[in-house]
Motif scaffolding. Structure first.
Motif, short mmCIF file in Angstrom:
data_model
loop_
_atom_site.label_atom_id
_atom_site.label_comp_id
_atom_site.label_asym_id
_atom_site.label_seq_id
_atom_site.Cartn_x
_atom_site.Cartn_y
_atom_site.Cartn_z
N GLN A 128 1.49 -2.15 6.85
CA GLN A 128 2.33 -1.18 5.90
C GLN A 128 2.05 0.33 6.18
N LEU A 129 0.93 0.49 6.27
CA LEU A 129 0.19 1.78 6.26
C LEU A 129 0.94 2.41 7.54
N TYR B 293 -1.90 -4.49 4.57
CA TYR B 293 -2.07 -3.19 4.26
C TYR B 293 -1.89 -2.42 5.51
N GLY B 294 -2.64 -2.56 6.62
CA GLY B 294 -2.71 -1.98 7.74
C GLY B 294 -1.30 -1.85 8.29
N ILE C 236 0.89 -1.11 0.05
CA ILE C 236 0.04 0.13 -0.21
C ILE C 236 0.97 1.34 0.15
N PRO D 183 -7.04 0.31 4.82
CA PRO D 183 -6.68 -0.85 4.48
C PRO D 183 -7.78 -1.86 4.10
N THR E 75 -5.72 -7.03 4.00
CA THR E 75 -6.08 -5.65 4.65
C THR E 75 -5.23 -5.64 6.02
#
Length: 205
Positions: A187-188, A184-185, A32, A58, A181
């Motif tokens: 990573q974000l 992504y979470g 992401i 995410p 999800t």
């Protein structure tokens, strides 16, 4: 209006016009941070959708990744019979693979009649709206990635009827969305401060 305000407005309009025509395709759809660093307007759109609908970024991004791999003009394949093209089995189109009835409901409900399914900002806003409706109609948590995806794929009526239970492959897809999800979470969390800083500037209103 001051001269500086006019200049800012003109520049903003130019950016919006250019982003509306963009066919940006992320090179690494499982990251992401890579996605948002490649197109910060996407991050601004995702952040705006999150603020309006309350669905985690995410999760919205994982749904779009699963549906279209972030391709703007995807449609279901058109079957043929004796080399004659037949109607597509679904009206799904764009980043979110929204079908005509759901897209029309979204535009009617939000008043966004000019929104297009092949524009990322409009598509992620649709996903936020849809998941918010799933929360209200079905009682699904906005952090419940697998069930939110099942409701997204099957529709609210289908989810209530449990149609996904007869489609064994969907449990695997829902698990994949849940995993993406979570990825992504994580990573974000690492790149969000930098992204927030990148989208702030003298042009911000």
């Amino acid at each position: 209006m001051s001269t500086s305000s006019v200049i800012k407005a003109l520049l903003l309009c130019a950016v919006i016009a250019l982003s509306g025509c963009s066919t940006y395709k992320p090179t690494k759809t499982t990251d992401i941070c890579n996605i948002f660093r490649g197109e910060t307007d996407w991050y601004k759109a995702a952040r705006k959708a999150n603020k309006r609908w309350g669905t985690p970024i995410p999760l919205m991004m994982a749904i779009i990744n699963q549906e279209s791999s972030f391709r703007h003009n995807v449609r279901p394949d058109r079957p043929t019979f004796l080399f004659i093209p037949l109607p597509r089995r679904s009206s799904a189109y764009g980043y979110a693979q929204a079908q005509d009835p759901a897209w029309n409901d979204y535009r009617r409900d939000t008043g966004h009649w000019s929104h297009d399914r092949d524009k990322f900002g409009d598509a992620i806003n649709f996903v936020g709206w849809y998941t918010d409706k799933s929360h209200k109609n079905l009682g699904l948590s906005k952090w419940d990635a697998p069930n939110q995806y099942l409701a997204y794929h099957e529709g609210w009526g289908g989810f209530k009827r449990g149609t996904y239970k007869k489609k064994k492959f969907l449990s695997g897809v829902a698990a994949k969305v849940k995993k993406q999800t979570a990825t992504y979470g994580a990573q974000l969390k690492k790149c969000q401060p930098g992204l927030d800083k990148a989208v702030k500037g003298w042009w911000s209103f």
